[in-house]
Design a protein around this motif. Structure first.
Motif, PDB file in Angstrom:
ATOM      1  N   ALA A   1       0.828  -1.207   0.000  1.00 29.43           N
ATOM      2  CA  ALA A   1       0.000   0.000   0.000  1.00 29.43           C
ATOM      3  C   ALA A   1       0.864   1.260   0.000  1.00 29.43           C
ATOM      4  O   ALA A   1       0.564   2.228  -0.708  1.00 29.43           O
ATOM      5  N   LEU A   2       1.933   1.265   0.780  1.00 33.42           N
ATOM      6  CA  LEU A   2       2.826   2.426   0.794  1.00 33.42           C
ATOM      7  C   LEU A   2       3.450   2.663  -0.576  1.00 33.42           C
ATOM      8  O   LEU A   2       3.577   3.803  -1.024  1.00 33.42           O
ATOM      9  N   LEU A   3       3.852   1.587  -1.246  1.00 34.29           N
ATOM     10  CA  LEU A   3       4.414   1.737  -2.588  1.00 34.29           C
ATOM     11  C   LEU A   3       3.389   2.267  -3.580  1.00 34.29           C
ATOM     12  O   LEU A   3       3.698   3.114  -4.419  1.00 34.29           O
ATOM     13  N   LEU A   4       2.155   1.768  -3.497  1.00 35.44           N
ATOM     14  CA  LEU A   4       1.118   2.229  -4.415  1.00 35.44           C
ATOM     15  C   LEU A   4       0.763   3.704  -4.211  1.00 35.44           C
ATOM     16  O   LEU A   4       0.427   4.401  -5.162  1.00 35.44           O
ATOM     17  N   LEU A   5       0.849   4.176  -2.987  1.00 41.71           N
ATOM     18  CA  LEU A   5       0.468   5.560  -2.692  1.00 41.71           C
ATOM     19  C   LEU A   5       1.651   6.528  -2.705  1.00 41.71           C
ATOM     20  O   LEU A   5       1.452   7.733  -2.543  1.00 41.71           O
ATOM     21  N   SER A   6       2.843   6.018  -2.912  1.00 41.05           N
ATOM     22  CA  SER A   6       4.011   6.903  -2.907  1.00 41.05           C
ATOM     23  C   SER A   6       4.134   7.640  -4.243  1.00 41.05           C
ATOM     24  O   SER A   6       3.658   7.168  -5.277  1.00 41.05           O
ATOM     25  N   PRO A   7       4.788   8.802  -4.228  1.00 39.71           N
ATOM     26  CA  PRO A   7       4.970   9.543  -5.478  1.00 39.71           C
ATOM     27  C   PRO A   7       5.882   8.783  -6.446  1.00 39.71           C
ATOM     28  O   PRO A   7       6.754   8.024  -6.034  1.00 39.71           O
ATOM     29  N   ILE A   8       5.688   9.013  -7.716  1.00 37.90           N
ATOM     30  CA  ILE A   8       6.485   8.371  -8.750  1.00 37.90           C
ATOM     31  C   ILE A   8       7.862   9.029  -8.793  1.00 37.90           C
ATOM     32  O   ILE A   8       7.973  10.258  -8.824  1.00 37.90           O
ATOM     33  N   GLU A   9       8.882   8.208  -8.791  1.00 32.53           N
ATOM     34  CA  GLU A   9      10.238   8.741  -8.898  1.00 32.53           C
ATOM     35  C   GLU A   9      10.574   8.870 -10.378  1.00 32.53           C
ATOM     36  O   GLU A   9      10.431   7.919 -11.141  1.00 32.53           O
ATOM     37  N   GLU A  10      10.999  10.044 -10.767  1.00 32.24           N
ATOM     38  CA  GLU A  10      11.360  10.265 -12.152  1.00 32.24           C
ATOM     39  C   GLU A  10      12.847  10.006 -12.330  1.00 32.24           C
ATOM     40  O   GLU A  10      13.665  10.384 -11.505  1.00 32.24           O
ATOM     41  N   ASN A  11      13.171   9.368 -13.433  1.00 36.45           N
ATOM     42  CA  ASN A  11      14.563   9.105 -13.740  1.00 36.45           C
ATOM     43  C   ASN A  11      15.121  10.314 -14.491  1.00 36.45           C
ATOM     44  O   ASN A  11      14.850  10.507 -15.671  1.00 36.45           O
ATOM     45  N   LEU A  12      15.874  11.114 -13.785  1.00 34.24           N
ATOM     46  CA  LEU A  12      16.431  12.320 -14.381  1.00 34.24           C
ATOM     47  C   LEU A  12      17.870  12.041 -14.813  1.00 34.24           C
ATOM     48  O   LEU A  12      18.742  11.814 -13.982  1.00 34.24           O
ATOM     49  N   GLU A  13      18.081  12.029 -16.111  1.00 32.35           N
ATOM     50  CA  GLU A  13      19.412  11.795 -16.628  1.00 32.35           C
ATOM     51  C   GLU A  13      20.099  13.125 -16.868  1.00 32.35           C
ATOM     52  O   GLU A  13      19.507  14.051 -17.426  1.00 32.35           O
ATOM     53  N   GLU A  14      21.341  13.189 -16.455  1.00 31.32           N
ATOM     54  CA  GLU A  14      22.102  14.420 -16.654  1.00 31.32           C
ATOM     55  C   GLU A  14      22.637  14.458 -18.082  1.00 31.32           C
ATOM     56  O   GLU A  14      23.127  13.468 -18.601  1.00 31.32           O
ATOM     57  N   SER A  15      22.540  15.608 -18.709  1.00 31.82           N
ATOM     58  CA  SER A  15      23.092  15.783 -20.050  1.00 31.82           C
ATOM     59  C   SER A  15      24.566  16.119 -19.940  1.00 31.82           C
ATOM     60  O   SER A  15      24.955  16.976 -19.167  1.00 31.82           O
ATOM     61  N   VAL A  16      25.380  15.394 -20.671  1.00 33.63           N
ATOM     62  CA  VAL A  16      26.818  15.634 -20.629  1.00 33.63           C
ATOM     63  C   VAL A  16      27.253  16.331 -21.886  1.00 33.63           C
ATOM     64  O   VAL A  16      26.843  16.156 -22.935  1.00 33.63           O
TER      65      VAL A  16
END
Length: 73
Positions: free
Chosen positions: A58-73
């Motif tokens: 339940a905690l996982l279902l209600l947690s915010p979505i983590e976005e995969n932020l890739e750094e531009s090199v």
């Protein structure tokens, strides 16, 4: 059956939405209305409870979505 508190919110619609999201995934949930007197400017607290064995799912279902932020090199 042991129920544990997952979240507490001051708005009924938010608590009902979380309950519906969990039940749509097959996780039993219940709302407990805290009968404490509300303070001026504050809502009445609602507590969302789930069974102990469903806590982490339940905690996982209600947690915010983590976005995969890739750094531009």
């Amino acid at each position: 059956m042991t129920w544990i508190t997952l979240r507490t919110t001051s708005t009924q619609w938010e608590a009902e939405l979380m309950q519906q999201m969990l039940e749509a995934q097959g996780i039993p949930a219940r709302l407990v209305f805290d009968r404490a007197m509300p303070h001026w400017g504050c809502g009445v607290p609602f507590t969302l409870q789930v069974r102990a064995q469903d806590q982490w799912t339940a905690l996982l279902l209600l947690s915010p979505i983590e976005e995969n932020l890739e750094e531009s090199v």
